[in-house]
Structures are given as structure tokens and as C-alpha cells.
Design a protein around this motif. Structure first.
Motif, PDB file in Angstrom:
ATOM      1  N   GLN A  94     -47.672  13.674 -27.428  1.00  0.00           N
ATOM      2  CA  GLN A  94     -46.710  12.598 -27.679  1.00  0.00           C
ATOM      3  C   GLN A  94     -47.255  11.247 -27.221  1.00  0.00           C
ATOM      4  O   GLN A  94     -47.073  10.236 -27.891  1.00  0.00           O
ATOM      5  N   HIS A  95     -47.940  11.235 -26.098  1.00  0.00           N
ATOM      6  CA  HIS A  95     -48.555   9.999 -25.606  1.00  0.00           C
ATOM      7  C   HIS A  95     -49.629   9.521 -26.585  1.00  0.00           C
ATOM      8  O   HIS A  95     -49.693   8.338 -26.927  1.00  0.00           O
ATOM      9  N   PHE A  98     -48.068   8.130 -29.719  1.00  0.00           N
ATOM     10  CA  PHE A  98     -47.522   6.805 -29.453  1.00  0.00           C
ATOM     11  C   PHE A  98     -48.628   5.750 -29.559  1.00  0.00           C
ATOM     12  O   PHE A  98     -48.456   4.708 -30.191  1.00  0.00           O
ATOM     13  N   LEU A  99     -49.774   6.026 -28.936  1.00  0.00           N
ATOM     14  CA  LEU A  99     -50.904   5.097 -29.002  1.00  0.00           C
ATOM     15  C   LEU A  99     -51.413   4.929 -30.437  1.00  0.00           C
ATOM     16  O   LEU A  99     -51.652   3.804 -30.893  1.00  0.00           O
ATOM     17  N   ASP A 101     -49.804   5.461 -33.261  1.00  0.00           N
ATOM     18  CA  ASP A 101     -48.791   4.751 -34.060  1.00  0.00           C
ATOM     19  C   ASP A 101     -48.840   3.251 -33.811  1.00  0.00           C
ATOM     20  O   ASP A 101     -48.717   2.452 -34.738  1.00  0.00           O
ATOM     21  N   ASN A 102     -49.029   2.855 -32.547  1.00  0.00           N
ATOM     22  CA  ASN A 102     -49.114   1.431 -32.221  1.00  0.00           C
ATOM     23  C   ASN A 102     -50.359   0.787 -32.821  1.00  0.00           C
ATOM     24  O   ASN A 102     -50.298  -0.334 -33.328  1.00  0.00           O
TER      25      ASN A 102
END
Length: 115
Positions: A94-95, A98-99, A101-102
Motif C-alpha cells: 500500500q505504501h 501510494f508512492l 500513484d503520486n
């Protein structure tokens, strides 16, 4: 039937991406230069053995060369990373997502403003 998949175009594109001549690819793959030219013009279809060898030389899957299959557009480096991600624990995944996706959103935003 395989010729309709335009294998020749994929071989040519992969060869040019490596900045190899047909002779260079012939040396790397153990195939005569004339056959490389025939494959690229779709005058001949590579055997399964030659396709496997070319895939190894280019570090891609056979699916990638023939343009078939769900993962045909992915090279081996990307597939290896996906396999490694699959082995991570859920919180780490998930981390990482998140990275990713950003970074993708940032890229899309920059691209949109540069038009």
C-alpha cells in the motif's frame, strides 16, 4: 497465421532499440543475417526455437515478440518487479502504491501543462 501478428516489426523495433544492425542481432542470436532480414520483412516466420532465442537475446517474453497474451506489452524487467511486489506484505504494498500513484499523477500533471 503468425505473420499476421507482425512479428517482423517487433523484432525490428527491439533490434533498433538496442542500436544493433541485423548482423549484430545475427551474431547475438546465432541466426543468419539474411534470416533476420526475412523475419523483419515477414517473408519468413521464426521457428519456436528461434523465437525463444530472440526473446532471451532481447530479454523479453515470447508473448512480447508475438504481441499476444495479457502481459505481452510488458518486458521482463517490469514483470520481475511486479513479481517482487506481489511478495511484499500488504502494508508495504500500500505504501509503494501510494508512492507510485503520486509519481504517475505528477507526471500526468506536468504533461498536461506542457501541451
Amino acid at each position: 497465421m503468425i505473420n499476421t501478428l507482425n512479428i517482423g516489426s517487433k523484432i525490428s523495433t527491439l533490434r533498433k532499440k538496442k542500436r544493433w544492425s541485423q548482423g549484430d542481432l545475427a551474431k547475438q542470436s546465432g541466426v543468419f543475417r539474411e534470416m533476420i532480414g526475412n523475419y523483419e520483412r515477414n517473408a519468413n516466420t521464426p521457428s519456436i526455437e528461434v523465437l525463444i532465442n530472440l526473446a532471451k537475446v532481447f530479454n523479453v517474453s515470447v508473448d512480447y515478440i508475438i504481441g499476444e497474451g495479457e502481459l505481452a506489452a510488458l518486458d521482463k524487467e517490469l514483470l520481475k518487479r511486479i513479481e517482487d511486489i506481489e511478495k511484499l506484505d500488504e502494508a508495504t504494498k500500500q505504501h509503494l502504491f501510494f508512492l507510485i500513484d503520486n509519481i504517475i499523477q505528477n507526471y500526468k500533471t506536468k504533461k498536461a501543462f506542457n501541451k
